[in-house]
Each structure stands twice: as structure tokens, then as C-alpha cells.
Write a protein that holds these residues in place. Structure first.
Motif, mmCIF file in Angstrom:
data_model
loop_
_atom_site.group_PDB
_atom_site.id
_atom_site.type_symbol
_atom_site.label_atom_id
_atom_site.label_comp_id
_atom_site.label_asym_id
_atom_site.label_seq_id
_atom_site.Cartn_x
_atom_site.Cartn_y
_atom_site.Cartn_z
ATOM 1 N N ALA A 151 0.849 -1.188 0.000
ATOM 2 C CA ALA A 151 0.000 0.000 0.000
ATOM 3 C C ALA A 151 0.881 1.233 0.000
ATOM 4 O O ALA A 151 1.805 1.345 0.817
ATOM 5 N N GLY A 152 0.607 2.156 -0.936
ATOM 6 C CA GLY A 152 1.386 3.381 -1.000
ATOM 7 C C GLY A 152 1.612 3.823 -2.426
ATOM 8 O O GLY A 152 1.014 3.296 -3.375
ATOM 9 N N HIS A 153 2.474 4.809 -2.591
ATOM 10 C CA HIS A 153 2.771 5.342 -3.917
ATOM 11 C C HIS A 153 3.610 4.341 -4.724
ATOM 12 O O HIS A 153 4.375 3.559 -4.170
ATOM 13 N N VAL A 154 3.484 4.437 -6.042
ATOM 14 C CA VAL A 154 4.162 3.492 -6.937
ATOM 15 C C VAL A 154 5.677 3.550 -6.752
ATOM 16 O O VAL A 154 6.351 2.522 -6.682
ATOM 17 N N ARG A 155 6.225 4.760 -6.663
ATOM 18 C CA ARG A 155 7.693 4.876 -6.553
ATOM 19 C C ARG A 155 8.194 4.250 -5.248
ATOM 20 O O ARG A 155 9.274 3.647 -5.215
ATOM 21 N N ASP A 156 7.419 4.391 -4.173
ATOM 22 C CA ASP A 156 7.816 3.783 -2.899
ATOM 23 C C ASP A 156 7.695 2.265 -2.959
ATOM 24 O O ASP A 156 8.512 1.544 -2.381
ATOM 25 N N ALA A 157 6.661 1.784 -3.665
ATOM 26 C CA ALA A 157 6.489 0.335 -3.813
ATOM 27 C C ALA A 157 7.641 -0.262 -4.609
ATOM 28 O O ALA A 157 8.189 -1.313 -4.252
ATOM 29 N N GLU A 158 8.033 0.429 -5.677
ATOM 30 C CA GLU A 158 9.142 -0.073 -6.497
ATOM 31 C C GLU A 158 10.430 -0.146 -5.680
ATOM 32 O O GLU A 158 11.190 -1.113 -5.763
ATOM 33 N N GLN A 159 10.649 0.880 -4.861
ATOM 34 C CA GLN A 159 11.850 0.884 -4.025
ATOM 35 C C GLN A 159 11.798 -0.234 -2.979
ATOM 36 O O GLN A 159 12.801 -0.899 -2.721
ATOM 37 N N ALA A 160 10.624 -0.446 -2.378
ATOM 38 C CA ALA A 160 10.486 -1.509 -1.378
ATOM 39 C C ALA A 160 10.710 -2.883 -2.002
ATOM 40 O O ALA A 160 11.349 -3.754 -1.396
ATOM 41 N N ILE A 161 10.196 -3.080 -3.209
ATOM 42 C CA ILE A 161 10.378 -4.366 -3.885
ATOM 43 C C ILE A 161 11.859 -4.627 -4.131
ATOM 44 O O ILE A 161 12.365 -5.735 -3.919
ATOM 45 N N ARG A 162 12.577 -3.574 -4.581
ATOM 46 C CA ARG A 162 14.008 -3.732 -4.837
ATOM 47 C C ARG A 162 14.800 -3.904 -3.545
ATOM 48 O O ARG A 162 15.662 -4.770 -3.437
#
Length: 627
Positions: A151-162
Motif C-alpha cells: 500500500a502506498g505510492h508506486v515509486r515507494d512500492a518499487e523501491q520496497a520491492i528492490r
């Protein structure tokens, strides 16, 4: 040794693949029946392999771990391959003028090299991550895997995934991202579908449960997401019985995250303030700093922030022995070499305060000592007057007598149009410090005003948590009550920031510095979010009970008087207010009269004197206290 062998194998592999790539390019260009002489091909390949091995070694291509092959590794392969081919072509040009070597061969070679060198790395990583099925997001997940949503903004999700390697995690399977931006709905990120509406959460959770992949947690990836999104998300999650958490790295395994509890501090919906640490360091570094109320929630955090900037000496004043012991021990742990003094003293004791301040000669004084609980202060007005006003005068006068460079009064939004004793005493303290500031003293008096602090002693958050743990009800005075909120570290950092920007600024004498608190928060919404964070449903699992306004309490707090002009301070997160001023002689006489009436125990007269300084203490208030 084993690692070196692996590196050598990687270099040999890459060099062999470069030779193979050149041979395949030559075959592709000439055809198998029209190849150049075998001696020529062998010479080209030998030269190219040597050049490639040297380039790969120089560019560190063999140092990358295949287990964690990524886009960065692919980029290095592309650059190293291109460099090898360019050097090879230049060498042949100098020797043979590229005789018999078609111009298309180097281009074809480059494409094939990238594939032959990069593909084995990606295949190895896919194998280690559980096979190609896992890499492509297909196949049955491993047993014991936890099914989660982000849950959250796309850019933060991408960073969390990485950061947490969630694409290949052996513990978690991410099924979707719930995003506050509706325009992102229907898209995907790294193969993970995006939901642009929290209302879609229930349908998704039901579909996953039917497929045997029931969602076990929602992982918040955006620090301080929008308040409306947070409210909708936590309430929807509570309805579904899904906890909302955040990811934190495991202490010994950064490749897999742990889930930790999401706190209310994470959910204020306000971006972090940019701090001018150089100015704050200039204010504190190498100087003697004194803090009153050093054991309180605000005072102790001010102490922690001060320690970051290396004072030469730190003086802690506190009237609670236990609170002083705790903060003194913490300072010892954090800064064992710091010269410090822990002083048991009450700011009401003028002689004692003057003695300590005169002896220590502090450069900056942070005055955090206060009584602040509105209902308790309302029932004990003389105690509040003696601590919040008389105590402030004692410390302020001691600062002037000792020649302190700066005095920082920590005030409250309840000082704006106060209808409570607590707010009136803080406003009177502000007025006294303002009067001193414009009186021509060498000491700068800096008043910093802010609202409620999350988690501070006596704040509503710990009370709500206790009530939730006890099964409810959660008690709220009024359904429409709103308050400004800030975390303890935020408030303390901005106190230092305001002081750092104003202590040398004589043009702002007599002004009040107001911390930017963002938008006020509805207390009912705050209670519902806390209930939802506990995995419970507001007004179903935990009831809300409205008890009515308490004595001295206002429905809405304000940060400025209606006639106060708001100006930028030059410091991020801090606003300057031009508050009304009183002459020092006049307020000095009023405070002296007030001190005499409180010493005699005369409550009505004391409140009458207080209302001369703070006229918003209405006749109704006076009549009530006299009764």
C-alpha cells in the motif's frame, strides 16, 4: 579461495562467450559455406578473447555475484562488450585496415555477446530464487509463503520491492499494490497489478482467499501517506481482519524483510521538514546548554537532539528525581565523555534557579518545564500559575542576569485565545518573554509555539491505546473535535531549528515562532485509525463514547491570534507570528501581583490578575472560579 575460484571461472566464462559471439556473428554474416580461412577466424577470435578478458578484468565484470544479478550487472555487460569490440576493431584497423571483416560483424557480435554473457547470470539467479516459474510469477507458491499486499505510492512500492527483494522473496508473495492515485489503476509494477481504489480491496481479498492465498498483511511502503488514504485503508483492512504493517530489514539478513507494527507516527500525512543542521550545530556545538524540565517528554527529546550537535557541557534541571535519573542515565549512555550536571530543582524556587544558572553560565537555555494537562490544571490553577508563569519568569530573569545568549520558551497552541488556565498561563509566559526580548537585553528570548505532541506524557494516544487494549470504549469528548499533532522528535528538532535561525536575528525581537503543524486532525478519525491498526473494527469491535467537553477545553485549537500577522521565518517548518506586546514594566508589576495572590492561596484574585494579562479569560470563567 573459493570466491577467487568462482571469479576466475566467471572471467573464463565471459571470455569464452565473447569468442563464441564473434564466431556466431561471422557465421551469420558469411554463411557456413563461405567462411574466411580458418587461420584468419582463429586469429580474430584469439585476439578478441584476449582483449575481452583484459577489458572484463579491468571493468570488474567477474566481481558481480550471479546470485544477485540485476540491471546494474546487465548495464556493465553492455558497456564492457561495447568497449571490447571497439578496441578489437581499432586493433584490426591498425594492422589490416579491417581487411575481410565486414562492418556488420562487430554490431552482430555486440548483440550476441550481451545475450551469451547476461543470460547465464539471469538463469542462475532464477534457479536460486526457486526456478523460472517463480521468476515469471507463475506456478504454485512454495509452502509456508505469506501472501501480502503493498500500500502506498508506486515509486515507494518499487523501491520496497528492490530493497527487500520481494520479487524473489522466499517468505512473501506480493499480489497487488493498493495505490492512492486512482489514475494508476489497471497498470502494473514489476508484474504486480495496481489497485487505484481502496474499495477494490475487499473483492481482491475474497478472490485470493478462494484461490487458497488469503492475504495475511498489508505492507505500507510510503512514509506518511495521504491522511484520507490512510483512514480508508486502515478501516477497510480492519473490516477484512487484515493487519496493516511496514517492512523493516532483518538484523542479519537484509535480503528478507520483517513485518513491524505500523505506528500512528507513520500516518500523519505530512512530508518531513528539511533541517538546517549546520545552523543547529553552530547554536549548540562546543557550548554550555541548560534544559529545564529535562526529564519530561518534550524536554528529554530536546536533550537527545542537543546531543547530536556536541555541546561542551549539558545541565539538566528537573524536579522529578526519577525522571532526572532516567534522562541522566540516557545521556551517560549516548555521550559518555560529555561534561554534564543533573540538578534537582523546581523552577518555582527563584533563588535556587538563579544560583544554578549563575554558576553554570549557559549560552542557551531551553525552558521546557511546565504543567500542561488542561483538566488537571483547571482544577489546580495556582499550581499552574506558579509553574508556567512564575517559574518562567524565574528562569528568564536568571538568563538575563547570567548573560545567556538565548532563552527558548516552549509554548503551546493553547496559548492562542486561551479559555483554560493552562493556555492563559502559557500566553502570560509568552508575553513576559516577549517583553524581555524587546526591552534591550543582550539575551534573545525565543518563544516556540506548537500543538499536541504524539506520545507525550498525558497525550490522548496512550490513553486511546489503553482503552483499546481493555476492549473499549474509546472515550472522546466531542465527535467534531480537531487538534494539531506532531511527533516528539519533529517538535524537538523544530524547536532547535527555530532557535538556530532566530538567536542572532535582532530584527525578529518580540516575535513568536510557530511550528508548521500541517492540517488539524479530527480526534474521532484518529481513534478509528488506532482501532484499525490494532486489527479491530471501529464501532463494532470497539465502541466510541462521547463524553462532552471538559472544563477549559476548546473544540478547535488555533496556532495564531486573529490579529497576528504570519510571516516566513527563513527556516523550513517554522512561521513567525507578530503577537501583541506588553511593556516590561507593566507585565512585571502584574506578574508580581499575581505571585502575591497565589502565595496567599487566593484563587479568584489570582485568576483576576491573570485575566489582566490574558483578557480572553472571560467573566464566566472568573465567576465559575469564584463560586
Amino acid at each position: 579461495m573459493k570466491f577467487l575460484n568462482k571469479r576466475l571461472i566467471a572471467i573464463i566464462h565471459d571470455a569464452f562467450m565473447s569468442g563464441l559471439a564473434l564466431f556466431m556473428a561471422i557465421v551469420a554474416r558469411y554463411g557456413i559455406d563461405y567462411l574466411p580461412p580458418s587461420q584468419t577466424i582463429a586469429a580474430w577470435i584469439a585476439i578478441f578473447v584476449v582483449i575481452s578478458a583484459i577489458v572484463f578484468k579491468f571493468m570488474g565484470l567477474g566481481r558481480g555475484l550471479w546470485r544477485f544479478a540485476s540491471l546494474a550487472d546487465l548495464r556493465a555487460i553492455v558497456i564492457a562488450s561495447l568497449a571490447s569490440i571497439v578496441i578489437f576493431v581499432l586493433c584490426l584497423f591498425l594492422v589490416t585496415r579491417l581487411e575481410a571483416l565486414p562492418r556488420s560483424v562487430p554490431v552482430i557480435t555486440w548483440f550476441i555477446m550481451v545475450v551469451l554473457i547476461g543470460a547465464p547470470r539471469l538463469a542462475y539467479r532464477a534457479h536460486k530464487d526457486g526456478g523460472l516459474g517463480r521468476l515469471g510469477g507463475i506456478g504454485k507458491p512454495a509452502e509456508g509463503i505469506k501472501h501480502v499486499l503493498l500500500a502506498g505510492h508506486v515509486r515507494d512500492a518499487e523501491q520496497a520491492i528492490r530493497t527487500h527483494h520481494l520479487e524473489r522473496s522466499g517468505l512473501y508473495k506480493v499480489h497487488a499494490l493498493v495505490c492512492p492515485n486512482a489514475s494508476k489503476s489497471g497498470h502494473s509494477i514489476r508484474g504486480i497489478p495496481i489497485l487505484g481504489n481502496v474499495n477494490e480491496l475487499a473483492d481482491l481479498a475474497k478472490r485470493l482467499e478462494r484461490s487458497g492465498a488469503a492475504v495475511e498483511a498489508i505492507l505500507s511502503v510510503t512514509p506518511r501517506p495521504p491522511a484520507d488514504f490512510t483512514k480508508s485503508l486502515t478501516q477497510s483492512a480492519a473490516e477484512l481482519g487484515i493487519p496493516v504493517k511496514r517492512a523493516t530489514p532483518r538484523p542479519l539478513d537484509l535480503s528478507e524483510p520483517d513485518f513491524s507494527e505500523l505506528t500512528i507516527d507513520d500516518l500523519l500525512g505530512r512530508p518531513p521538514v528539511k533541517l538546517d543542521t549546520s545552523r543547529m550545530s553552530d547554536l549548540i556545538n562546543g557550548r554550555t546548554i541548560l534544559v529545564t524540565g529535562a526529564g519530561g517528554s518534550i524536554g528529554s527529546e530536546v536533550v537527545r537532539q542537543i546531543l547530536k550537535y556536541n555541546p561542551s557541557r549539558l545541565v539538566l534541571i528537573e524536579n522529578s528525581e526519577f525522571a532526572l535519573y532516567k534522562i541522566d542515565q540516557e545521556v551517560e549512555r549516548r555521550a559518555p565523555g560529555l561534561h554534564r550536571r543533573a540538578v534537582i530543582a523546581d523552577v518555582r524556587d527563584r533563588a535556587r534557579i538563579h544560583e544554578v544558572v549563575q554558576f553554570e553560565q549557559p549560552a542557551i537555555i531551553f525552558h521546557a518545564a511546565a504543567l500542561k494537562h488542561v483538566p488537571l490544571v483547571e482544577d489546580n490553577p495556582l499550581e499552574a500559575i506558579q509553574t508556567n508563569l512564575i517559574g518562567t519568569r524565574n528562569v528568564a530573569d536568571a538568563a538575563v542576569a547570567a548573560g545567556a545568549e538565548g532563552f527558548v520558551l516552549i509554548s503551546s497552541d493553547k496559548a492562542v485565545k486561551p479559555t483554560s488556565i493552562m493556555g492563559a498561563t502559557k500566553r502570560a509566559a509568552e508575553a513576559y518573554c516577549q517583553a524581555l526580548d524587546v526591552s534591550g537585553t543582550d539575551t534573545r528570548f525565543i518563544t516556540v509555539r506548537f500543538g499536541n505532541v504524539l506520545g507525550s506524557n498525558g497525550s490522548v494516544i496512550p490513553l486511546f491505546r489503553q482503552q483499546i487494549e481493555a476492549g473499549g470504549p474509546v472515550t472522546i469528548t466531542h465527535p467534531d473535535m480537531r487538534r494539531y499533532f506532531m511527533t516528539i522528535p519533529e517538535a524537538s528538532e523544530l524547536v532547535l531549528q527555530a532557535a538556530a535561525f532566530s538567536v542572532d536575528n535582532s530584527n525578529q525581537r518580540g516575535r513568536i515562532y510557530v511550528l508548521d503543524m500541517g492540517d488539524p486532525v479530527k480526534i474521532t478519525d484518529l481513534a478509528k485509525i488506532l482501532i484499525s491498526l490494532a486489527g479491530l473494527r471501529p464501532e463494532k469491535d470497539i465502541e466510541l463514547s462521547f463524553t462532552g467537553l471538559r472544563p477549559g477545553e476548546k473544540m478547535f485549537e488555533e496556532l495564531f491570534e486573529s490579529d497576528e500577522e504570519n510571516l516566513p521565518s527563513g527556516a523550513d517548518g517554522v512561521i513567525v507570528a507578530t503577537a501583541n506586546l506588553m511593556e516590561l514594566e507593566r507585565i512585571g508589576h502584574l506578574v508580581t501581583d499575581l505571585q502575591a495572590s497565589t502565595a496567599s492561596g487566593n484563587v479568584p484574585l489570582s485568576i483576576a490578575h491573570l485575566s489582566e494579562i490574558v483578557p480572553t479569560l472571560t467573566n464566566e470563567k472568573l465567576e465559575k472560579k469564584q463560586a
